[in-house]
Design a protein around this motif. Structure first.
Motif, PDB file in Angstrom:
ATOM      1  N   UNK A   7      28.423  27.459  -6.204  1.00 20.88           N
ATOM      2  CA  UNK A   7      27.587  26.242  -6.198  1.00 20.88           C
ATOM      3  C   UNK A   7      26.381  26.384  -7.108  1.00 20.88           C
ATOM      4  N   UNK A   8      25.914  25.232  -7.571  1.00 19.80           N
ATOM      5  CA  UNK A   8      24.677  25.115  -8.351  1.00 19.80           C
ATOM      6  C   UNK A   8      24.760  25.796  -9.713  1.00 19.80           C
ATOM      7  N   UNK A   9      25.963  25.853 -10.283  1.00 18.89           N
ATOM      8  CA  UNK A   9      26.122  26.361 -11.651  1.00 18.89           C
ATOM      9  C   UNK A   9      26.153  25.189 -12.627  1.00 18.89           C
ATOM     10  N   UNK A  10      25.826  25.475 -13.869  1.00 18.92           N
ATOM     11  CA  UNK A  10      26.141  24.532 -14.941  1.00 18.92           C
ATOM     12  C   UNK A  10      27.595  24.820 -15.309  1.00 18.92           C
ATOM     13  N   UNK A  11      28.460  23.813 -15.260  1.00 17.05           N
ATOM     14  CA  UNK A  11      29.894  24.042 -15.443  1.00 17.05           C
ATOM     15  C   UNK A  11      30.401  23.300 -16.682  1.00 17.05           C
ATOM     16  N   UNK A  12      31.007  24.065 -17.566  1.00 15.63           N
ATOM     17  CA  UNK A  12      31.724  23.494 -18.716  1.00 15.63           C
ATOM     18  C   UNK A  12      33.203  23.532 -18.363  1.00 15.63           C
ATOM     19  N   UNK A  16      34.297  18.214 -19.809  1.00 17.99           N
ATOM     20  CA  UNK A  16      33.024  17.611 -19.421  1.00 17.99           C
ATOM     21  C   UNK A  16      32.015  18.712 -19.102  1.00 17.99           C
ATOM     22  N   UNK A  17      30.760  18.313 -18.997  1.00 17.39           N
ATOM     23  CA  UNK A  17      29.696  19.250 -18.632  1.00 17.39           C
ATOM     24  C   UNK A  17      29.051  18.739 -17.349  1.00 17.39           C
ATOM     25  N   UNK A  18      28.984  19.607 -16.336  1.00 17.15           N
ATOM     26  CA  UNK A  18      28.369  19.244 -15.052  1.00 17.15           C
ATOM     27  C   UNK A  18      27.117  20.101 -14.898  1.00 17.15           C
ATOM     28  N   UNK A  19      25.957  19.459 -14.902  1.00 17.56           N
ATOM     29  CA  UNK A  19      24.685  20.205 -14.911  1.00 17.56           C
ATOM     30  C   UNK A  19      24.424  20.975 -13.624  1.00 17.56           C
ATOM     31  N   UNK A  20      24.752  20.377 -12.496  1.00 17.96           N
ATOM     32  CA  UNK A  20      24.557  21.055 -11.207  1.00 17.96           C
ATOM     33  C   UNK A  20      25.859  20.876 -10.440  1.00 17.96           C
ATOM     34  N   UNK A  21      26.766  21.843 -10.620  1.00 24.24           N
ATOM     35  CA  UNK A  21      28.128  21.640 -10.136  1.00 24.24           C
ATOM     36  C   UNK A  21      28.582  22.671  -9.123  1.00 24.24           C
ATOM     37  N   UNK A  22      29.778  22.431  -8.629  1.00 23.18           N
ATOM     38  CA  UNK A  22      30.435  23.392  -7.742  1.00 23.18           C
ATOM     39  C   UNK A  22      31.898  23.487  -8.162  1.00 23.18           C
ATOM     40  N   UNK A  23      32.490  24.626  -7.840  1.00 20.34           N
ATOM     41  CA  UNK A  23      33.926  24.812  -8.058  1.00 20.34           C
ATOM     42  C   UNK A  23      34.493  25.511  -6.834  1.00 20.34           C
TER      43      UNK A  23
END
Length: 380
Positions: A7-12, A16-23
Protein backbone atom coordinates in the motif's frame (compact mmCIF):
# COMPACT_ATOMS: atom_id res chain seq x y z
CA UNK A 1 -3.20 -17.84 3.94
CA UNK A 2 -4.34 -14.47 2.58
CA UNK A 3 -2.99 -12.38 -0.22
CA UNK A 4 -0.07 -9.95 0.00
CA UNK A 5 -0.90 -6.24 -0.22
CA UNK A 6 1.56 -3.39 -0.82
CA UNK A 7 0.00 0.00 0.00
CA UNK A 8 0.83 3.66 -0.51
CA UNK A 9 3.33 3.11 -3.34
CA UNK A 10 3.59 5.09 -6.53
CA UNK A 11 2.70 2.40 -9.09
CA UNK A 12 3.63 2.31 -12.76
CA UNK A 13 1.41 -0.43 -14.12
CA UNK A 14 2.73 -0.18 -17.67
CA UNK A 15 -0.35 1.62 -18.96
CA UNK A 16 -1.07 4.10 -16.16
CA UNK A 17 0.53 5.82 -13.18
CA UNK A 18 -1.13 5.63 -9.75
CA UNK A 19 0.33 8.18 -7.33
CA UNK A 20 -0.93 6.58 -4.12
CA UNK A 21 -1.76 3.00 -4.99
CA UNK A 22 -2.08 -0.53 -3.74
CA UNK A 23 -1.46 -3.91 -5.31
CA UNK A 24 -2.96 -7.15 -4.01
CA UNK A 25 -1.55 -10.48 -5.17
CA UNK A 26 -0.72 -14.09 -4.53
CA UNK A 27 1.11 -15.80 -7.44
CA UNK A 28 -0.99 -13.65 -9.75
CA UNK A 29 -2.11 -10.05 -9.35
CA UNK A 30 -5.60 -9.91 -7.84
CA UNK A 31 -6.17 -6.15 -7.89
CA UNK A 32 -4.31 -2.91 -8.45
CA UNK A 33 -5.60 0.64 -8.07
CA UNK A 34 -5.68 3.81 -5.98
CA UNK A 35 -5.33 3.04 -2.28
CA UNK A 36 -8.80 4.40 -1.43
CA UNK A 37 -10.29 1.50 -3.43
CA UNK A 38 -8.61 -1.14 -1.27
CA UNK A 39 -11.05 -3.15 0.81
CA UNK A 40 -9.37 -5.14 3.59
CA UNK A 41 -9.98 -8.87 3.43
CA UNK A 42 -9.44 -11.46 6.14
CA UNK A 43 -5.95 -12.90 6.09
CA UNK A 44 -4.42 -10.14 3.93
CA UNK A 45 -0.74 -9.55 4.71
CA UNK A 46 -0.52 -5.75 4.37
CA UNK A 47 2.73 -3.81 4.05
CA UNK A 48 2.98 -0.01 3.96
CA UNK A 49 5.59 0.93 1.34
CA UNK A 50 5.07 4.70 1.34
CA UNK A 51 7.84 6.55 -0.47
CA UNK A 52 8.65 3.54 -2.68
CA UNK A 53 7.78 2.92 -6.32
CA UNK A 54 6.45 -0.27 -7.90
CA UNK A 55 7.21 -1.14 -11.54
CA UNK A 56 6.64 -4.34 -13.53
CA UNK A 57 9.43 -6.93 -13.35
CA UNK A 58 12.04 -6.45 -16.06
CA UNK A 59 12.19 -8.65 -19.17
CA UNK A 60 15.68 -9.29 -20.61
CA UNK A 61 15.50 -10.95 -24.04
CA UNK A 62 19.27 -10.84 -24.57
CA UNK A 63 21.52 -12.06 -21.74
CA UNK A 64 24.18 -14.73 -22.14
CA UNK A 65 25.28 -15.05 -18.57
CA UNK A 66 26.29 -13.54 -15.27
CA UNK A 67 27.52 -14.36 -11.77
CA UNK A 68 30.08 -16.85 -13.13
CA UNK A 69 27.63 -18.76 -15.33
CA UNK A 70 26.75 -18.83 -19.04
CA UNK A 71 23.85 -20.36 -20.96
CA UNK A 72 26.36 -21.99 -23.34
CA UNK A 73 27.72 -24.13 -20.50
CA UNK A 74 24.47 -26.08 -20.76
CA UNK A 75 24.38 -26.92 -17.05
CA UNK A 76 20.72 -26.78 -15.90
CA UNK A 77 21.59 -26.08 -12.24
CA UNK A 78 23.90 -23.22 -13.17
CA UNK A 79 21.42 -21.69 -15.64
CA UNK A 80 18.73 -21.88 -12.96
CA UNK A 81 21.05 -20.18 -10.43
CA UNK A 82 22.05 -17.53 -12.99
CA UNK A 83 18.40 -16.66 -13.71
CA UNK A 84 17.61 -16.44 -9.99
CA UNK A 85 20.58 -14.14 -9.35
CA UNK A 86 19.51 -11.87 -12.21
CA UNK A 87 16.05 -11.71 -10.64
CA UNK A 88 17.31 -11.01 -7.10
CA UNK A 89 20.02 -8.50 -7.96
CA UNK A 90 18.64 -6.79 -11.07
CA UNK A 91 14.86 -7.20 -11.05
CA UNK A 92 14.76 -9.48 -14.13
CA UNK A 93 11.64 -11.59 -13.71
CA UNK A 94 11.60 -12.93 -17.29
CA UNK A 95 14.71 -14.08 -19.14
CA UNK A 96 15.53 -15.32 -22.63
CA UNK A 97 18.73 -17.35 -22.08
CA UNK A 98 21.00 -16.33 -24.95
CA UNK A 99 23.42 -18.53 -26.84
CA UNK A 100 26.19 -17.60 -29.27
CA UNK A 101 28.01 -18.83 -32.34
CA UNK A 102 29.58 -22.16 -31.44
CA UNK A 103 29.78 -25.74 -32.74
CA UNK A 104 26.49 -27.50 -33.52
CA UNK A 105 27.08 -29.90 -30.62
CA UNK A 106 27.73 -27.09 -28.14
CA UNK A 107 24.56 -25.27 -29.16
CA UNK A 108 22.56 -28.52 -28.92
CA UNK A 109 24.00 -29.06 -25.43
CA UNK A 110 22.97 -25.54 -24.43
CA UNK A 111 19.42 -26.14 -25.74
CA UNK A 112 19.04 -29.24 -23.57
CA UNK A 113 20.42 -27.38 -20.56
CA UNK A 114 18.09 -24.40 -20.95
CA UNK A 115 15.09 -26.70 -21.42
CA UNK A 116 15.89 -28.53 -18.17
CA UNK A 117 16.52 -25.26 -16.31
CA UNK A 118 13.26 -23.74 -17.59
CA UNK A 119 11.31 -26.78 -16.39
CA UNK A 120 12.49 -25.91 -12.88
CA UNK A 121 12.66 -22.10 -13.09
CA UNK A 122 9.72 -20.29 -14.77
CA UNK A 123 11.71 -17.03 -14.99
CA UNK A 124 13.31 -18.63 -18.08
CA UNK A 125 10.63 -18.04 -20.71
CA UNK A 126 12.65 -18.42 -23.89
CA UNK A 127 15.89 -18.80 -25.80
CA UNK A 128 17.56 -16.14 -27.91
CA UNK A 129 19.80 -17.87 -30.48
CA UNK A 130 22.46 -15.27 -31.33
CA UNK A 131 24.15 -16.89 -34.31
CA UNK A 132 25.65 -18.97 -35.81
CA UNK A 133 23.83 -17.73 -38.93
CA UNK A 134 25.58 -14.37 -39.07
CA UNK A 135 28.09 -12.38 -41.14
CA UNK A 136 31.81 -12.87 -40.53
CA UNK A 137 32.31 -9.19 -41.46
CA UNK A 138 30.39 -8.10 -38.35
CA UNK A 139 31.12 -11.08 -36.13
CA UNK A 140 31.96 -8.93 -33.08
CA UNK A 141 32.96 -11.35 -30.33
CA UNK A 142 31.48 -14.41 -32.10
CA UNK A 143 34.08 -17.05 -33.11
CA UNK A 144 34.35 -17.00 -36.93
CA UNK A 145 35.09 -20.70 -37.45
CA UNK A 146 31.53 -21.67 -36.47
CA UNK A 147 29.66 -19.10 -38.60
CA UNK A 148 27.36 -20.59 -41.25
CA UNK A 149 24.54 -19.64 -43.64
CA UNK A 150 20.94 -19.79 -42.37
CA UNK A 151 19.91 -23.44 -42.04
CA UNK A 152 16.25 -24.21 -41.36
CA UNK A 153 16.92 -27.86 -40.55
CA UNK A 154 19.47 -27.01 -37.86
CA UNK A 155 17.23 -24.34 -36.36
CA UNK A 156 14.34 -26.84 -36.24
CA UNK A 157 16.55 -29.39 -34.51
CA UNK A 158 17.72 -26.89 -31.87
CA UNK A 159 14.21 -25.57 -31.32
CA UNK A 160 12.99 -29.12 -30.72
CA UNK A 161 15.83 -29.81 -28.26
CA UNK A 162 14.89 -26.65 -26.34
CA UNK A 163 11.29 -27.80 -26.02
CA UNK A 164 10.13 -25.08 -28.42
CA UNK A 165 11.69 -22.32 -26.31
CA UNK A 166 13.44 -20.49 -29.16
CA UNK A 167 11.64 -17.13 -29.31
CA UNK A 168 14.24 -14.89 -30.95
CA UNK A 169 17.06 -15.49 -33.42
CA UNK A 170 19.83 -13.16 -34.54
CA UNK A 171 20.88 -13.78 -38.14
CA UNK A 172 22.22 -12.06 -41.25
CA UNK A 173 19.31 -11.64 -43.73
CA UNK A 174 21.70 -11.04 -46.64
CA UNK A 175 23.00 -14.62 -46.49
CA UNK A 176 21.90 -17.43 -48.77
CA UNK A 177 18.84 -19.35 -47.57
CA UNK A 178 17.54 -16.47 -45.44
CA UNK A 179 14.08 -16.30 -47.07
CA UNK A 180 13.12 -19.93 -46.27
CA UNK A 181 14.70 -19.52 -42.85
CA UNK A 182 12.54 -16.47 -42.09
CA UNK A 183 9.41 -18.37 -43.18
CA UNK A 184 10.26 -21.16 -40.72
CA UNK A 185 10.72 -18.59 -37.93
CA UNK A 186 7.38 -16.92 -38.59
CA UNK A 187 5.57 -20.26 -38.80
CA UNK A 188 7.06 -21.31 -35.44
CA UNK A 189 6.61 -18.16 -33.37
CA UNK A 190 10.28 -17.13 -33.57
CA UNK A 191 11.03 -13.42 -34.08
CA UNK A 192 13.69 -12.91 -36.80
CA UNK A 193 16.23 -10.30 -35.68
CA UNK A 194 18.86 -8.73 -37.92
CA UNK A 195 22.20 -8.60 -36.17
CA UNK A 196 25.90 -9.26 -36.78
CA UNK A 197 24.87 -8.41 -40.34
CA UNK A 198 26.28 -6.59 -43.37
CA UNK A 199 22.83 -6.18 -44.98
CA UNK A 200 22.01 -3.10 -47.00
CA UNK A 201 18.75 -1.22 -46.65
CA UNK A 202 17.59 -2.68 -49.97
CA UNK A 203 18.19 -6.24 -48.75
CA UNK A 204 16.40 -5.50 -45.49
CA UNK A 205 13.35 -4.09 -47.27
CA UNK A 206 13.02 -7.56 -48.81
CA UNK A 207 13.58 -9.41 -45.54
CA UNK A 208 11.08 -10.37 -42.85
CA UNK A 209 13.21 -9.18 -39.92
CA UNK A 210 11.16 -7.19 -37.39
CA UNK A 211 13.76 -6.77 -34.63
CA UNK A 212 17.35 -5.56 -34.52
CA UNK A 213 19.92 -7.05 -32.17
CA UNK A 214 21.88 -4.48 -30.13
CA UNK A 215 21.23 -1.45 -32.36
CA UNK A 216 24.44 0.19 -33.70
CA UNK A 217 26.66 -2.70 -32.56
CA UNK A 218 28.06 -5.35 -34.93
CA UNK A 219 26.09 -4.28 -38.01
CA UNK A 220 26.44 -2.32 -41.25
CA UNK A 221 26.56 1.26 -40.09
CA UNK A 222 24.36 4.23 -40.77
CA UNK A 223 25.99 6.24 -43.60
CA UNK A 224 24.76 9.09 -45.76
CA UNK A 225 24.72 6.98 -48.94
CA UNK A 226 23.74 3.66 -47.37
CA UNK A 227 21.50 3.56 -44.29
CA UNK A 228 22.61 -0.02 -43.56
CA UNK A 229 21.18 -2.07 -40.71
CA UNK A 230 21.18 0.83 -38.22
CA UNK A 231 19.45 3.22 -40.63
CA UNK A 232 16.86 0.64 -41.63
CA UNK A 233 16.02 -0.06 -37.99
CA UNK A 234 15.67 3.66 -37.35
CA UNK A 235 13.43 4.24 -40.38
CA UNK A 236 10.99 1.33 -40.17
CA UNK A 237 8.12 1.41 -37.68
CA UNK A 238 7.84 -2.39 -37.68
CA UNK A 239 11.40 -2.77 -36.32
CA UNK A 240 11.90 -3.19 -32.57
CA UNK A 241 15.37 -2.11 -31.47
CA UNK A 242 17.48 -3.51 -28.63
CA UNK A 243 19.66 -0.99 -26.78
CA UNK A 244 22.58 -1.83 -24.48
CA UNK A 245 22.52 1.19 -22.15
CA UNK A 246 25.85 0.81 -20.38
CA UNK A 247 27.35 3.98 -21.91
CA UNK A 248 30.16 1.97 -23.57
CA UNK A 249 28.43 0.00 -26.33
CA UNK A 250 26.65 3.19 -27.38
CA UNK A 251 27.58 6.69 -26.26
CA UNK A 252 24.70 8.50 -24.53
CA UNK A 253 24.14 10.96 -27.42
CA UNK A 254 23.52 8.07 -29.82
CA UNK A 255 21.14 6.46 -27.34
CA UNK A 256 19.25 9.75 -27.28
CA UNK A 257 19.18 9.81 -31.10
CA UNK A 258 17.71 6.29 -31.20
CA UNK A 259 15.16 7.22 -28.54
CA UNK A 260 14.13 10.38 -30.40
CA UNK A 261 13.79 8.47 -33.67
CA UNK A 262 12.19 5.21 -32.53
CA UNK A 263 10.21 6.42 -29.53
CA UNK A 264 9.70 4.50 -26.28
CA UNK A 265 7.21 2.05 -27.83
CA UNK A 266 9.78 0.44 -30.15
CA UNK A 267 12.88 0.19 -27.97
CA UNK A 268 13.74 -2.74 -25.71
CA UNK A 269 16.45 -2.50 -23.09
CA UNK A 270 18.77 -5.52 -22.96
CA UNK A 271 21.97 -6.26 -21.06
CA UNK A 272 23.76 -8.64 -23.50
CA UNK A 273 25.58 -9.63 -20.31
CA UNK A 274 28.21 -12.36 -20.09
CA UNK A 275 29.42 -14.52 -17.22
CA UNK A 276 31.55 -11.78 -15.61
CA UNK A 277 28.52 -9.68 -14.64
CA UNK A 278 28.35 -9.46 -10.87
CA UNK A 279 31.90 -10.84 -10.55
CA UNK A 280 35.25 -9.19 -9.69
CA UNK A 281 37.23 -7.63 -12.54
CA UNK A 282 39.86 -9.71 -14.33
CA UNK A 283 40.10 -12.50 -16.87
CA UNK A 284 36.95 -14.32 -18.00
CA UNK A 285 35.66 -16.35 -20.97
CA UNK A 286 33.10 -16.06 -23.78
CA UNK A 287 32.57 -18.82 -26.34
CA UNK A 288 36.01 -20.29 -25.68
CA UNK A 289 37.70 -16.87 -26.04
CA UNK A 290 39.61 -15.01 -23.32
CA UNK A 291 37.80 -11.89 -22.12
CA UNK A 292 39.25 -9.14 -19.93
CA UNK A 293 36.92 -7.18 -17.65
CA UNK A 294 38.00 -3.74 -16.48
CA UNK A 295 36.14 -0.49 -15.67
CA UNK A 296 32.73 -2.15 -16.24
CA UNK A 297 33.73 -3.22 -19.76
CA UNK A 298 34.30 -6.74 -21.13
CA UNK A 299 36.68 -6.95 -24.09
CA UNK A 300 38.58 -9.56 -26.12
CA UNK A 301 42.37 -9.31 -26.22
CA UNK A 302 42.13 -7.20 -29.42
CA UNK A 303 39.84 -4.68 -27.69
CA UNK A 304 36.54 -5.88 -29.22
CA UNK A 305 33.62 -5.48 -26.82
CA UNK A 306 32.55 -8.97 -25.70
CA UNK A 307 29.06 -8.58 -24.30
CA UNK A 308 28.56 -6.50 -21.19
CA UNK A 309 28.62 -6.70 -17.42
CA UNK A 310 25.55 -4.44 -17.30
CA UNK A 311 22.89 -5.11 -14.68
CA UNK A 312 19.33 -4.50 -15.87
CA UNK A 313 18.50 -2.12 -13.02
CA UNK A 314 21.38 0.08 -14.23
CA UNK A 315 20.09 -0.02 -17.82
CA UNK A 316 16.72 1.15 -16.43
CA UNK A 317 18.42 4.06 -14.61
CA UNK A 318 20.73 4.90 -17.53
CA UNK A 319 18.01 5.20 -20.19
CA UNK A 320 16.38 7.87 -18.04
CA UNK A 321 19.68 9.63 -17.41
CA UNK A 322 20.84 9.50 -21.05
CA UNK A 323 17.57 10.51 -22.73
CA UNK A 324 15.59 12.40 -20.09
CA UNK A 325 12.70 9.98 -20.68
CA UNK A 326 10.03 9.57 -18.03
CA UNK A 327 9.75 6.61 -15.69
CA UNK A 328 6.57 5.63 -17.55
CA UNK A 329 8.57 5.46 -20.80
CA UNK A 330 11.39 3.51 -19.13
CA UNK A 331 8.80 0.93 -17.99
CA UNK A 332 7.65 0.52 -21.60
CA UNK A 333 11.23 -0.16 -22.69
CA UNK A 334 12.03 -2.55 -19.84
CA UNK A 335 8.87 -4.67 -19.63
CA UNK A 336 5.80 -3.70 -21.65
CA UNK A 337 7.32 -3.76 -25.15
CA UNK A 338 9.01 -7.13 -24.65
CA UNK A 339 5.82 -8.73 -23.32
CA UNK A 340 3.87 -7.39 -26.28
CA UNK A 341 6.37 -8.37 -28.99
CA UNK A 342 6.88 -11.91 -27.70
CA UNK A 343 3.23 -12.53 -26.72
CA UNK A 344 4.12 -13.00 -23.05
CA UNK A 345 0.50 -12.46 -22.14
CA UNK A 346 0.90 -12.92 -18.38
CA UNK A 347 3.88 -10.52 -18.18
CA UNK A 348 4.67 -6.86 -18.77
CA UNK A 349 1.73 -5.07 -17.17
CA UNK A 350 0.65 -4.89 -13.55
CA UNK A 351 -2.99 -5.90 -13.99
CA UNK A 352 -5.40 -8.41 -12.47
CA UNK A 353 -4.77 -11.90 -13.84
CA UNK A 354 -1.12 -11.25 -14.76
CA UNK A 355 1.81 -12.90 -12.95
CA UNK A 356 2.82 -11.07 -9.77
CA UNK A 357 6.23 -10.03 -11.16
CA UNK A 358 7.14 -6.63 -9.78
CA UNK A 359 10.02 -4.52 -8.52
CA UNK A 360 10.05 -2.21 -5.52
CA UNK A 361 12.38 0.79 -5.98
CA UNK A 362 13.51 3.59 -3.69
CA UNK A 363 13.87 7.29 -4.60
CA UNK A 364 17.27 6.60 -6.23
CA UNK A 365 15.70 3.77 -8.29
CA UNK A 366 17.76 1.26 -6.33
CA UNK A 367 16.16 -2.16 -6.08
CA UNK A 368 14.66 -2.83 -2.65
CA UNK A 369 12.80 -6.06 -3.43
CA UNK A 370 11.63 -8.17 -6.36
CA UNK A 371 8.49 -10.27 -6.36
CA UNK A 372 8.57 -13.20 -8.76
CA UNK A 373 5.22 -15.01 -9.03
CA UNK A 374 4.36 -13.28 -5.76
CA UNK A 375 7.39 -14.49 -3.77
CA UNK A 376 9.55 -11.74 -2.27
CA UNK A 377 13.32 -11.66 -2.89
CA UNK A 378 16.05 -9.19 -1.96
CA UNK A 379 19.38 -8.33 -3.59
CA UNK A 380 22.19 -10.52 -2.30
Amino acid sequence: MGAKVLKHAKIYTGDQVIDDGYIRFDQQILAVGPVYEYVAQAGDEVKNVQGLTIVPGFIDVHAHGGYGYDAMDGDPEQIDTMATKMMRNEGVTTLFATTMTQSNDNIAHAMRGVKAAAAKNPIIQGVHLEGPFISAIYKGAQPEQYIKDPNTELLGEWNELSGGLVKLITYAPEDEGAAAFEDYCLANGIVPSVGHSNATREQLLNSKATHVTHLYNAQREFKHRQPGVTGHAMLEDNMRAELICDGFHIVPDMIRLAFDQKGPERIELVTDSMRSKGMPEGESELGGQKVFVKDKQARLADGTLAGSVLQFIDAFKNIQRFTGCSMYEAVLMSSVNQAEEFHLDSKGLLAAGRDADLNLLDQNLDLQATYSYGTEYHPE
